[in-house]
Scaffold this motif. Structure first.
Motif, PDB file in Angstrom:
ATOM      1  N   ASP A  56       0.832  -1.204   0.000  1.00 55.93           N
ATOM      2  CA  ASP A  56       0.000   0.000   0.000  1.00 55.93           C
ATOM      3  C   ASP A  56       0.868   1.257   0.000  1.00 55.93           C
ATOM      4  OD1 ASP A  56      -2.111  -1.747   0.232  1.00 55.93           O
ATOM      5  OD2 ASP A  56      -2.428  -1.381   2.382  1.00 55.93           O
ATOM      6  N   ILE A  57       0.320   2.320  -0.588  1.00 55.50           N
ATOM      7  CA  ILE A  57       0.905   3.663  -0.481  1.00 55.50           C
ATOM      8  C   ILE A  57      -0.139   4.535   0.201  1.00 55.50           C
ATOM      9  CG2 ILE A  57       1.825   5.645  -1.720  1.00 55.50           C
ATOM     10  CD1 ILE A  57       2.571   3.766  -4.007  1.00 55.50           C
ATOM     11  N   LEU A  58       0.250   5.156   1.306  1.00 51.35           N
ATOM     12  CA  LEU A  58      -0.684   5.949   2.097  1.00 51.35           C
ATOM     13  C   LEU A  58      -0.151   7.362   2.282  1.00 51.35           C
ATOM     14  CD1 LEU A  58      -0.096   2.957   3.743  1.00 51.35           C
ATOM     15  CD2 LEU A  58      -2.342   3.596   4.603  1.00 51.35           C
ATOM     16  N   ASP A 106      11.393  -1.787  -4.955  1.00 47.80           N
ATOM     17  CA  ASP A 106      11.973  -2.770  -4.027  1.00 47.80           C
ATOM     18  C   ASP A 106      11.236  -2.762  -2.706  1.00 47.80           C
ATOM     19  OD1 ASP A 106      13.761  -3.070  -6.049  1.00 47.80           O
ATOM     20  OD2 ASP A 106      15.547  -2.617  -4.864  1.00 47.80           O
ATOM     21  N   GLU A 107      11.045  -1.568  -2.162  1.00 46.47           N
ATOM     22  CA  GLU A 107      10.387  -1.442  -0.862  1.00 46.47           C
ATOM     23  C   GLU A 107       8.926  -1.881  -0.931  1.00 46.47           C
ATOM     24  OE1 GLU A 107      13.936   1.142  -0.918  1.00 46.47           O
ATOM     25  OE2 GLU A 107      12.282   0.781  -2.317  1.00 46.47           O
ATOM     26  N   ASN A 127       5.446  -4.436   1.274  1.00 48.08           N
ATOM     27  CA  ASN A 127       5.524  -3.473   2.367  1.00 48.08           C
ATOM     28  C   ASN A 127       4.622  -2.274   2.103  1.00 48.08           C
ATOM     29  OD1 ASN A 127       7.569  -5.043   3.574  1.00 48.08           O
ATOM     30  ND2 ASN A 127       9.146  -4.003   2.360  1.00 48.08           N
ATOM     31  N   SER A 128       4.169  -1.639   3.166  1.00 45.70           N
ATOM     32  CA  SER A 128       3.368  -0.421   3.050  1.00 45.70           C
ATOM     33  C   SER A 128       4.268   0.796   3.239  1.00 45.70           C
ATOM     34  CB  SER A 128       2.261  -0.404   4.108  1.00 45.70           C
ATOM     35  OG  SER A 128       1.336  -1.446   3.887  1.00 45.70           O
ATOM     36  N   PRO A 354       4.487  -6.476   5.640  1.00 49.21           N
ATOM     37  CA  PRO A 354       3.119  -6.973   5.455  1.00 49.21           C
ATOM     38  C   PRO A 354       2.438  -7.346   6.784  1.00 49.21           C
ATOM     39  CG  PRO A 354       4.568  -7.958   3.832  1.00 49.21           C
ATOM     40  CD  PRO A 354       5.456  -7.223   4.790  1.00 49.21           C
ATOM     41  N   LYS A 355       3.226  -7.662   7.804  1.00 49.38           N
ATOM     42  CA  LYS A 355       2.656  -8.017   9.105  1.00 49.38           C
ATOM     43  C   LYS A 355       2.519  -6.805  10.030  1.00 49.38           C
ATOM     44  CE  LYS A 355       3.485 -11.959  10.971  1.00 49.38           C
ATOM     45  NZ  LYS A 355       4.131 -13.108  11.659  1.00 49.38           N
ATOM     46  N   GLY A 356       2.851  -5.613   9.526  1.00 46.84           N
ATOM     47  CA  GLY A 356       2.679  -4.401  10.308  1.00 46.84           C
ATOM     48  C   GLY A 356       3.887  -3.995  11.130  1.00 46.84           C
ATOM     49  N   ARG A 357       4.998  -4.701  10.962  1.00 45.58           N
ATOM     50  CA  ARG A 357       6.207  -4.344  11.722  1.00 45.58           C
ATOM     51  C   ARG A 357       6.876  -3.146  11.044  1.00 45.58           C
ATOM     52  NH1 ARG A 357      11.475  -5.598  10.879  1.00 45.58           N
ATOM     53  NH2 ARG A 357      10.898  -7.078   9.218  1.00 45.58           N
TER      54      ARG A 357
END
Length: 463
Positions: A56-58, A106-107, A127-128, A354-357
């Protein structure tokens, strides 16, 4: 014995060749792994050449600007907002090279040299990336620019966080016009370019900020001088034409009036070396480090090495061959607002797995001291005077703005219209923001660039 020695030598050569092959193989693997993994034939990441699976991009408030769903990229539901953040978020086909989706592939995919895109396959997403921009503020800036080509950039001068970034013309990423690549009317000129990062513009009178700073540092009696403006001034073998007839005026009043005669005279007295030295200290002729280590910025340039007196006069008022990059110019203005200390611009606020870390969080860092504190304070007072005595505080109610307009002539063709610019910042500690506005092919800055800045800064205050 000779036969045995020859066989041993051949064996050693074969072993050496094998080891060399292994080294070359690993070198190529390490050097090219990224490009192999990110290749558009990789079905885990791409579909028909377009990025399909990534994180995601926020924006800074958590508004989702781009995500992946059912094997395709999905964008926010607001059409105007999609257009406003296009050059920041980027497109899934990679036309906008400075967009996050291209620069930070990459990120977004979670790619690492050791694991490749394993986590993307494992979790179904990458990754977000949380950005520093405010999408609603970008939308306000986009609407304020209207049909003009140009840009708006807003930065926190205490941290360097970019809170608004809009480049026009733009388009809807999910409904791209079919004629973009074939149109000859000019309505899509530079549409894939992020003008804030890669644009170069004649600064016009916004460069008088640099000339004023140099005068403060190098002309001891600058505040007690008076300058006479009769509408033009002879320098060397030619004339610099003013935008009015201002008569007798002080240094402060000359900046309020944006008097070409006064500032051409000041530039002539300073000379090319001193003016260039100040410009260099303020960030000209050197590249900003890549934004977040990824996005390249163009370099603002001032070259007076072969300039004659008249050329230096024109350079002092922001004409001649001088060009500014909007990101660098905004960083410079931020440095003035911050007591002479400029912060490095950044766009990535935080990256999460992806797990929020939390993988990384950007910590604000200094670009450097571009002016000493005393000069920055005096210059800030002059820019504050511009708003109080020339543009009007009523335009920026409650923001205690400092600023400078610029109207840049970019063509000698009859009927050609200038670019309009405004740079400024709020001295109110509650709103530590600076803004740059460039409106191409328009009219006087007070009619175009300033009203845009007013709308954006007012929206920022009223959030």
């Amino acid at each position: 014995m000779k036969t045995i020695s020859r066989r041993a030598l051949i064996l050693y050569l074969l072993i050496a060749a094998f080891l060399a092959g292994i080294v070359i193989l690993y070198f190529n693997l390490i050097s090219n792994a990224n490009s192999w993994a990110m290749n558009k034939v990789n079905a885990h990441l791409y579909s028909n050449g377009a990025l399909s699976t990534a994180g995601d991009i926020l924006d800074r408030d958590g508004t989702v600007l781009a995500t992946s769903k059912d094997g395709k990229r999905v964008y926010c539901g607001d059409t105007t907002m999609r257009k406003a953040v296009l050059h920041t978020v980027g497109d899934d086909a990679g036309y906008i090279s400075s967009g996050v989706q291209t620069s930070f592939k990459d990120e977004l995919t979670g790619y690492t040299l050791l694991d490749g895109v394993y986590n993307l396959k494992r979790y179904g997403k990458g990754n977000s990336l949380s950005l520093t921009i405010d999408a609603d503020l970008c939308k306000t800036a986009y609407e304020a620019l209207g049909s003009y080509h140009g840009l708006v950039g807003v930065m926190n001068y205490k941290t360097g966080a970019i809170v608004a970034l809009v480049s026009t013309p733009s388009y809807d990423v999910i409904n791209k016009p079919n004629d973009i690549d074939t149109d000859t009317s000019g309505k899509y000129e530079g549409i894939y370019m992020n003008r804030f990062f890669t644009g170069l513009y004649t600064p016009g009178s916004t460069f008088k900020i640099v000339t004023a700073a140099s005068a403060i540092e190098n002309i001891s009696d600058i505040y007690t001088r008076t300058f006479t403006c009769n509408g033009k001034i002879q320098i060397g073998n030619g004339y610099v034409i003013c935008n009015g007839v201002h008569g007798e005026q002080s240094f402060e009043k000359a900046l309020n009036n944006s008097c070409n005669c006064a500032f051409a005279e000041i530039a002539k007295e300073l000379g090319g070396d001193k003016l260039t030295q100040t410009a260099n200290e303020m960030g000209f002729n050197k590249k900003i480090e890549n934004i977040d280590g990824k996005i390249k910025c163009s370099k603002s340039k001032l070259d007076l090495s072969n300039a004659e007196e008249l050329d230096i006069g024109w350079a002092g008022i922001g004409q001649y061959t001088t060009v500014i990059n909007p990101c660098q110019m905004l960083m410079t203005v931020c440095g003035i607002a911050n007591g002479g200390k400029a912060m490095k611009p950044y766009l990535i606020k935080e990256i999460k797995s992806p797990k929020g870390r939390t993988i990384s969080t950007t910590v604000p860092s200094e670009y450097g001291q571009i002016l000493n504190y005393e000069t920055a304070t005096k210059l800030s007072a002059l820019l504050r005077s511009n708003v109080e005595n020339e543009y009007g505080d009523w335009r920026f109610s409650g923001l205690e703005m400092c600023g400078k307009t610029g109207t840049a002539e970019v063509s000698d063709n009859e009927g050609a219209r200038p670019n309009a610019l405004f740079v400024g910042y709020s001295t109110n500690e509650s709103y530590p923001y600076a803004i740059i506005v460039v409106v191409e092919d328009s009219t006087y800055s007070i009619k175009t660039a300033v009203p845009i800045a007013t709308k954006v800064m007012a929206a920022l205050k009223n959030q």
